[in-house]
Design a protein around this motif. Structure first.
Motif, PDB file in Angstrom:
ATOM      1  N   TYR A  56       0.802  -1.223   0.000  1.00  0.00           N
ATOM      2  CA  TYR A  56       0.000   0.000   0.000  1.00  0.00           C
ATOM      3  C   TYR A  56       0.836   1.274   0.000  1.00  0.00           C
ATOM      4  CZ  TYR A  56      -4.034  -2.969   0.622  1.00  0.00           C
ATOM      5  OH  TYR A  56      -4.993  -3.919   0.434  1.00  0.00           O
ATOM      6  N   SER A  57       2.075   1.209   0.434  1.00  0.00           N
ATOM      7  CA  SER A  57       2.898   2.420   0.479  1.00  0.00           C
ATOM      8  C   SER A  57       3.911   2.504  -0.665  1.00  0.00           C
ATOM      9  CB  SER A  57       3.639   2.502   1.815  1.00  0.00           C
ATOM     10  OG  SER A  57       4.572   1.448   1.927  1.00  0.00           O
ATOM     11  N   LEU A  58       3.972   1.496  -1.505  1.00  0.00           N
ATOM     12  CA  LEU A  58       4.960   1.457  -2.572  1.00  0.00           C
ATOM     13  C   LEU A  58       4.799   2.619  -3.544  1.00  0.00           C
ATOM     14  CD1 LEU A  58       7.259  -0.257  -3.852  1.00  0.00           C
ATOM     15  CD2 LEU A  58       5.505  -1.299  -5.275  1.00  0.00           C
ATOM     16  N   GLN A  59       5.898   3.266  -3.856  1.00  0.00           N
ATOM     17  CA  GLN A  59       5.958   4.333  -4.851  1.00  0.00           C
ATOM     18  C   GLN A  59       7.120   4.023  -5.802  1.00  0.00           C
ATOM     19  OE1 GLN A  59       3.810   6.972  -5.199  1.00  0.00           O
ATOM     20  NE2 GLN A  59       2.647   5.964  -3.585  1.00  0.00           N
ATOM     21  N   LYS A  60       7.042   4.580  -6.999  1.00  0.00           N
ATOM     22  CA  LYS A  60       8.121   4.368  -7.964  1.00  0.00           C
ATOM     23  C   LYS A  60       9.339   5.177  -7.537  1.00  0.00           C
ATOM     24  CE  LYS A  60       9.310   4.737 -12.840  1.00  0.00           C
ATOM     25  NZ  LYS A  60      10.515   5.541 -12.651  1.00  0.00           N
ATOM     26  N   LYS A  61      10.468   4.511  -7.469  1.00  0.00           N
ATOM     27  CA  LYS A  61      11.715   5.201  -7.148  1.00  0.00           C
ATOM     28  C   LYS A  61      12.166   5.968  -8.379  1.00  0.00           C
ATOM     29  CE  LYS A  61      13.264   1.734  -3.843  1.00  0.00           C
ATOM     30  NZ  LYS A  61      14.297   0.759  -3.520  1.00  0.00           N
ATOM     31  N   PRO A  62      12.648   7.195  -8.198  1.00  0.00           N
ATOM     32  CA  PRO A  62      13.074   7.989  -9.353  1.00  0.00           C
ATOM     33  C   PRO A  62      14.193   7.329 -10.163  1.00  0.00           C
ATOM     34  CG  PRO A  62      13.005   9.347  -7.369  1.00  0.00           C
ATOM     35  CD  PRO A  62      12.755   7.934  -6.950  1.00  0.00           C
ATOM     36  N   THR A  63      14.981   6.488  -9.521  1.00  0.00           N
ATOM     37  CA  THR A  63      16.097   5.844 -10.213  1.00  0.00           C
ATOM     38  C   THR A  63      15.675   4.594 -10.985  1.00  0.00           C
ATOM     39  OG1 THR A  63      16.614   4.621  -8.195  1.00  0.00           O
ATOM     40  CG2 THR A  63      17.820   6.684  -8.588  1.00  0.00           C
ATOM     41  N   ASP A  64      14.475   4.080 -10.721  1.00  0.00           N
ATOM     42  CA  ASP A  64      14.008   2.865 -11.387  1.00  0.00           C
ATOM     43  C   ASP A  64      13.416   3.180 -12.751  1.00  0.00           C
ATOM     44  OD1 ASP A  64      14.699   1.295  -9.258  1.00  0.00           O
ATOM     45  OD2 ASP A  64      12.656   0.998  -8.526  1.00  0.00           O
ATOM     46  N   ASP A  65      13.735   2.331 -13.726  1.00  0.00           N
ATOM     47  CA  ASP A  65      12.999   2.430 -14.980  1.00  0.00           C
ATOM     48  C   ASP A  65      11.654   1.746 -14.769  1.00  0.00           C
ATOM     49  OD1 ASP A  65      13.477  -0.301 -15.071  1.00  0.00           O
ATOM     50  OD2 ASP A  65      14.770  -0.229 -16.822  1.00  0.00           O
ATOM     51  N   ILE A  66      10.780   1.846 -15.724  1.00  0.00           N
ATOM     52  CA  ILE A  66       9.419   1.352 -15.541  1.00  0.00           C
ATOM     53  C   ILE A  66       9.372  -0.167 -15.370  1.00  0.00           C
ATOM     54  CG2 ILE A  66       8.690   1.063 -17.952  1.00  0.00           C
ATOM     55  CD1 ILE A  66       6.654   2.714 -15.156  1.00  0.00           C
ATOM     56  N   LEU A  67      10.229  -0.892 -16.072  1.00  0.00           N
ATOM     57  CA  LEU A  67      10.210  -2.358 -15.952  1.00  0.00           C
ATOM     58  C   LEU A  67      10.719  -2.815 -14.590  1.00  0.00           C
ATOM     59  CD1 LEU A  67      11.290  -3.407 -19.554  1.00  0.00           C
ATOM     60  CD2 LEU A  67       9.001  -3.302 -18.579  1.00  0.00           C
ATOM     61  N   LEU A  97      -0.881   1.233 -12.429  1.00  0.00           N
ATOM     62  CA  LEU A  97      -1.438   2.464 -12.993  1.00  0.00           C
ATOM     63  C   LEU A  97      -1.547   3.572 -11.953  1.00  0.00           C
ATOM     64  CD1 LEU A  97      -4.219   0.916 -15.235  1.00  0.00           C
ATOM     65  CD2 LEU A  97      -2.121   2.044 -16.013  1.00  0.00           C
ATOM     66  N   MET A  98      -1.868   3.216 -10.722  1.00  0.00           N
ATOM     67  CA  MET A  98      -2.062   4.221  -9.674  1.00  0.00           C
ATOM     68  C   MET A  98      -0.786   4.966  -9.303  1.00  0.00           C
ATOM     69  SD  MET A  98      -4.618   2.390  -6.966  1.00  0.00           S
ATOM     70  CE  MET A  98      -4.226   3.600  -5.729  1.00  0.00           C
ATOM     71  N   ILE A  99       0.345   4.312  -9.423  1.00  0.00           N
ATOM     72  CA  ILE A  99       1.572   4.952  -8.940  1.00  0.00           C
ATOM     73  C   ILE A  99       2.544   5.307 -10.061  1.00  0.00           C
ATOM     74  CG2 ILE A  99       1.381   4.011  -6.612  1.00  0.00           C
ATOM     75  CD1 ILE A  99       3.338   1.881  -7.315  1.00  0.00           C
ATOM     76  N   LEU A 100       2.002   5.452 -11.261  1.00  0.00           N
ATOM     77  CA  LEU A 100       2.835   5.915 -12.369  1.00  0.00           C
ATOM     78  C   LEU A 100       3.133   7.400 -12.198  1.00  0.00           C
ATOM     79  CD1 LEU A 100       1.208   4.204 -15.479  1.00  0.00           C
ATOM     80  CD2 LEU A 100       3.466   3.740 -14.507  1.00  0.00           C
TER      81      LEU A 100
END
Length: 168
Positions: A56-67, A97-100
């Motif tokens: 529930y708290s996961l967010q995309k890290k700025p250093t991660d690519d989408i895959l 989709l929610m955390i893009l």
């Protein structure tokens, strides 16, 4: 008695030293087994809680690519499923989709117009990989394929571009 002793030996030789400390004072293999079950069931329950918090708290890290980002979500879903929490594919799709990042807002709108039968995890992943490539190209300002080559070289006192035309 002989079977119980054999079972105790199997348990003692199969567990790590830290775990063995919990079973040392047990008098039978049944008691040892019950102790191990109580330890690992408790860990399993708290693991589900911790993994759900991560989910529930996961967010995309700025250093991660989408895959890489999608792989993190899929890994969490898989670990939750191993512990008995059912995470349907549609829930994984929704989480992605929610955390893009905001840069994907047009992709999300386009995705919403896709028929429900085409909104699979596989289609989402391939679409996002293509979109990420497009975002990176537009971030540079122009397509690398159509960008004029700015490199030049000198030959005999004149400057030439990459195509061999004189630029002086």
């Amino acid at each position: 008695m002989k079977c119980d002793t054999t079972a105790q030996q199997i348990i003692v030789t199969s567990v790590e030293e830290k775990t063995m400390l919990h079973t040392m004072n047990c008098n039978s293999s049944k008691e040892m087994w019950d102790k191990l079950v109580s330890i690992y069931e408790q860990k399993s329950g708290s693991s589900v809680y911790m993994l759900l918090q991560q989910w529930y708290s996961l967010q995309k890290k700025p250093t991660d690519d989408i895959l890489t980002h999608i792989a993190r979500i899929e890994d969490l879903a898989h670990r939750l499923q191993i512990l008995g929490e059912q995470i349907p594919e549609q829930m994984v799709v929704t989480k992605i989709l929610m955390i893009l990042p905001v840069a994907y807002k047009y992709f999300v709108r386009a995705w919403e117009s896709v028929q429900a039968s085409g909104q699979t995890l596989s289609n989402l992943i391939s679409g996002l990989a293509i979109e990420e490539n497009g975002i990176h190209v537009s971030d540079r300002g122009e397509s690398a394929a159509y960008a004029p080559n700015k490199r030049s070289h000198k030959k005999g006192g004149k400057k030439y571009n990459h195509f061999g035309k004189s630029i002086t």
